[in-house]
Design a protein around this motif. Sequence first.
Motif, PDB file in Angstrom:
ATOM      1  N   ASP A 160      -5.845   6.547  13.334  1.00  0.00           N
ATOM      2  CA  ASP A 160      -6.959   6.955  12.479  1.00  0.00           C
ATOM      3  C   ASP A 160      -6.669   6.632  11.014  1.00  0.00           C
ATOM      4  O   ASP A 160      -7.538   6.110  10.295  1.00  0.00           O
ATOM      5  CB  ASP A 160      -7.226   8.454  12.627  1.00  0.00           C
ATOM      6  N   ARG A 161      -5.456   6.919  10.565  1.00  0.00           N
ATOM      7  CA  ARG A 161      -5.092   6.627   9.170  1.00  0.00           C
ATOM      8  C   ARG A 161      -5.067   5.122   8.925  1.00  0.00           C
ATOM      9  O   ARG A 161      -5.486   4.641   7.861  1.00  0.00           O
ATOM     10  CB  ARG A 161      -3.750   7.264   8.830  1.00  0.00           C
ATOM     11  N   ALA A 162      -4.575   4.352   9.904  1.00  0.00           N
ATOM     12  CA  ALA A 162      -4.534   2.892   9.764  1.00  0.00           C
ATOM     13  C   ALA A 162      -5.939   2.316   9.654  1.00  0.00           C
ATOM     14  O   ALA A 162      -6.192   1.410   8.845  1.00  0.00           O
ATOM     15  CB  ALA A 162      -3.803   2.276  10.958  1.00  0.00           C
ATOM     16  N   ARG A 163      -6.875   2.851  10.444  1.00  0.00           N
ATOM     17  CA  ARG A 163      -8.259   2.362  10.369  1.00  0.00           C
ATOM     18  C   ARG A 163      -8.878   2.700   9.017  1.00  0.00           C
ATOM     19  O   ARG A 163      -9.672   1.919   8.464  1.00  0.00           O
ATOM     20  CB  ARG A 163      -9.104   2.960  11.494  1.00  0.00           C
ATOM     21  N   THR A 164      -8.546   3.851   8.470  1.00  0.00           N
ATOM     22  CA  THR A 164      -9.040   4.214   7.136  1.00  0.00           C
ATOM     23  C   THR A 164      -8.524   3.241   6.102  1.00  0.00           C
ATOM     24  O   THR A 164      -9.277   2.755   5.240  1.00  0.00           O
ATOM     25  CB  THR A 164      -8.608   5.653   6.775  1.00  0.00           C
ATOM     26  N   LEU A 165      -7.228   2.921   6.169  1.00  0.00           N
ATOM     27  CA  LEU A 165      -6.658   1.928   5.252  1.00  0.00           C
ATOM     28  C   LEU A 165      -7.301   0.568   5.436  1.00  0.00           C
ATOM     29  O   LEU A 165      -7.567  -0.137   4.458  1.00  0.00           O
ATOM     30  CB  LEU A 165      -5.149   1.812   5.487  1.00  0.00           C
ATOM     31  N   LEU A 166      -7.603   0.211   6.674  1.00  0.00           N
ATOM     32  CA  LEU A 166      -8.240  -1.071   6.953  1.00  0.00           C
ATOM     33  C   LEU A 166      -9.603  -1.143   6.288  1.00  0.00           C
ATOM     34  O   LEU A 166      -9.962  -2.154   5.679  1.00  0.00           O
ATOM     35  CB  LEU A 166      -8.362  -1.282   8.456  1.00  0.00           C
ATOM     36  N   GLY A 167     -10.367  -0.060   6.384  1.00  0.00           N
ATOM     37  CA  GLY A 167     -11.675  -0.028   5.741  1.00  0.00           C
ATOM     38  C   GLY A 167     -11.568  -0.134   4.233  1.00  0.00           C
ATOM     39  O   GLY A 167     -12.399  -0.785   3.587  1.00  0.00           O
ATOM     40  N   LEU A 222       0.830  -1.204   0.000  1.00  0.00           N
ATOM     41  CA  LEU A 222       0.000   0.000   0.000  1.00  0.00           C
ATOM     42  C   LEU A 222       0.866   1.257   0.000  1.00  0.00           C
ATOM     43  O   LEU A 222       2.031   1.237   0.397  1.00  0.00           O
ATOM     44  CB  LEU A 222      -0.901   0.018   1.237  1.00  0.00           C
ATOM     45  N   ASP A 223       0.278   2.361  -0.452  1.00  0.00           N
ATOM     46  CA  ASP A 223       0.942   3.655  -0.348  1.00  0.00           C
ATOM     47  C   ASP A 223       0.721   4.227   1.048  1.00  0.00           C
ATOM     48  O   ASP A 223      -0.178   3.811   1.779  1.00  0.00           O
ATOM     49  CB  ASP A 223       0.376   4.622  -1.390  1.00  0.00           C
ATOM     50  N   GLY A 224       1.537   5.194   1.413  1.00  0.00           N
ATOM     51  CA  GLY A 224       1.343   5.881   2.684  1.00  0.00           C
ATOM     52  C   GLY A 224       2.442   5.581   3.677  1.00  0.00           C
ATOM     53  O   GLY A 224       3.319   4.739   3.442  1.00  0.00           O
ATOM     54  N   PRO A 225       2.437   6.264   4.820  1.00  0.00           N
ATOM     55  CA  PRO A 225       3.469   6.067   5.845  1.00  0.00           C
ATOM     56  C   PRO A 225       3.578   4.610   6.279  1.00  0.00           C
ATOM     57  O   PRO A 225       2.579   3.901   6.410  1.00  0.00           O
ATOM     58  CB  PRO A 225       2.989   6.963   6.995  1.00  0.00           C
ATOM     59  N   VAL A 226       4.810   4.186   6.502  1.00  0.00           N
ATOM     60  CA  VAL A 226       5.056   2.779   6.827  1.00  0.00           C
ATOM     61  C   VAL A 226       4.430   2.408   8.166  1.00  0.00           C
ATOM     62  O   VAL A 226       3.832   1.330   8.304  1.00  0.00           O
ATOM     63  CB  VAL A 226       6.567   2.490   6.847  1.00  0.00           C
ATOM     64  N   LEU A 227       4.547   3.267   9.172  1.00  0.00           N
ATOM     65  CA  LEU A 227       3.976   2.927  10.477  1.00  0.00           C
ATOM     66  C   LEU A 227       2.456   2.830  10.416  1.00  0.00           C
ATOM     67  O   LEU A 227       1.861   2.008  11.120  1.00  0.00           O
ATOM     68  CB  LEU A 227       4.407   3.948  11.529  1.00  0.00           C
ATOM     69  N   ASP A 228       1.817   3.636   9.581  1.00  0.00           N
ATOM     70  CA  ASP A 228       0.370   3.499   9.392  1.00  0.00           C
ATOM     71  C   ASP A 228       0.045   2.105   8.872  1.00  0.00           C
ATOM     72  O   ASP A 228      -0.912   1.456   9.322  1.00  0.00           O
ATOM     73  CB  ASP A 228      -0.149   4.523   8.381  1.00  0.00           C
ATOM     74  N   ALA A 267      10.444   2.291   7.771  1.00  0.00           N
ATOM     75  CA  ALA A 267       9.971   3.506   8.435  1.00  0.00           C
ATOM     76  C   ALA A 267      11.152   4.421   8.772  1.00  0.00           C
ATOM     77  O   ALA A 267      11.047   5.651   8.667  1.00  0.00           O
ATOM     78  CB  ALA A 267       9.198   3.140   9.704  1.00  0.00           C
ATOM     79  N   ARG A 268      12.270   3.825   9.167  1.00  0.00           N
ATOM     80  CA  ARG A 268      13.464   4.632   9.445  1.00  0.00           C
ATOM     81  C   ARG A 268      13.928   5.355   8.175  1.00  0.00           C
ATOM     82  O   ARG A 268      14.231   6.550   8.193  1.00  0.00           O
ATOM     83  CB  ARG A 268      14.591   3.743   9.977  1.00  0.00           C
ATOM     84  N   GLU A 269      13.986   4.612   7.072  1.00  0.00           N
ATOM     85  CA  GLU A 269      14.410   5.202   5.800  1.00  0.00           C
ATOM     86  C   GLU A 269      13.470   6.320   5.363  1.00  0.00           C
ATOM     87  O   GLU A 269      13.888   7.273   4.695  1.00  0.00           O
ATOM     88  CB  GLU A 269      14.481   4.123   4.722  1.00  0.00           C
ATOM     89  N   ASN A 270      12.210   6.208   5.768  1.00  0.00           N
ATOM     90  CA  ASN A 270      11.193   7.196   5.395  1.00  0.00           C
ATOM     91  C   ASN A 270      11.151   8.371   6.374  1.00  0.00           C
ATOM     92  O   ASN A 270      10.310   9.263   6.225  1.00  0.00           O
ATOM     93  CB  ASN A 270       9.828   6.506   5.341  1.00  0.00           C
ATOM     94  N   GLY A 271      12.000   8.347   7.392  1.00  0.00           N
ATOM     95  CA  GLY A 271      12.038   9.432   8.365  1.00  0.00           C
ATOM     96  C   GLY A 271      10.935   9.400   9.392  1.00  0.00           C
ATOM     97  O   GLY A 271      10.706  10.390  10.089  1.00  0.00           O
ATOM     98  N   GLU A 272      10.266   8.262   9.529  1.00  0.00           N
ATOM     99  CA  GLU A 272       9.137   8.160  10.452  1.00  0.00           C
ATOM    100  C   GLU A 272       9.533   7.678  11.846  1.00  0.00           C
ATOM    101  O   GLU A 272       8.788   7.865  12.809  1.00  0.00           O
ATOM    102  CB  GLU A 272       8.089   7.189   9.894  1.00  0.00           C
ATOM    103  N   LEU A 273      10.692   7.019  11.939  1.00  0.00           N
ATOM    104  CA  LEU A 273      11.045   6.317  13.167  1.00  0.00           C
ATOM    105  C   LEU A 273      11.959   7.179  14.030  1.00  0.00           C
ATOM    106  O   LEU A 273      12.855   7.862  13.533  1.00  0.00           O
ATOM    107  CB  LEU A 273      11.754   5.016  12.803  1.00  0.00           C
ATOM    108  N   ALA A 274      11.714   7.128  15.333  1.00  0.00           N
ATOM    109  CA  ALA A 274      12.606   7.820  16.264  1.00  0.00           C
ATOM    110  C   ALA A 274      14.031   7.322  16.036  1.00  0.00           C
ATOM    111  O   ALA A 274      14.263   6.104  15.939  1.00  0.00           O
ATOM    112  CB  ALA A 274      12.170   7.545  17.702  1.00  0.00           C
TER     113      ALA A 274
END
Length: 211
Positions: A201-208, A76-82, A136-143
């Motif tokens: 919230d974004r993860a639930r949207t993707l789930l739907g 899927l597209d979008g943030p990895v953590l989502d 997620a790290r490569e995408n700049g999302e991870l601490a």
Amino acid sequence: MQERAEATRQAVLAAAAVLFEQHGYAGTSISDVARRSGYTSGAIYFHFGSKEGLAASVFEAHFGEWPRLVETWTSLDGPVLDRLVGLSLAVAREFRDNVIVRAGNRLSNESKSIPAELPQPFVGWIETVAQLLESARENGELAPETDTERAARVIVAGFFGTHTVSDALDDRRHVEQAVTDLWLFLLPALQAAPDPHGCLDRARTLLGQSL
């Protein structure tokens, strides 16, 4: 002929899954499976060889549910953590609603009493989660200080521990909420810019959208 044999295998697997999930390995016999499936014990022995062979086939079917879900969510597209959170919610639904998955989970818990070589649980999930965390790290999302291998083990342990508690308390009826609560504790430590509610919230949207 081959289609008929496969239909027989699937019907027996479905019946065995229900019984293994309800009664466990020791509490289920081939004759029980024969009565539930409508096939003779001889037919079951022909296709699976033994009770342990039947249990191993149910366990393998349990594992066979995951590649499809992982492929769907990693592509899927979008943030990895989502997507990681969405995948966990999708897996939670499978544990709640899919009898093959539920049976495989119970057999996994009883694996030391089953005289068959069964796939090792959890290892594949730890590898999958670690790979997603690296993305997620490569995408700049991870601490930045996150150790992805250790984090993956903690996430997988927390996830399956949550399932065990949910199963014991309410037969997993509220497992999605339990997994959500787990992420509300984990995400602030994982995200470079903490926003756990936004991620959920974004993860639930993707789930739907994936249903």
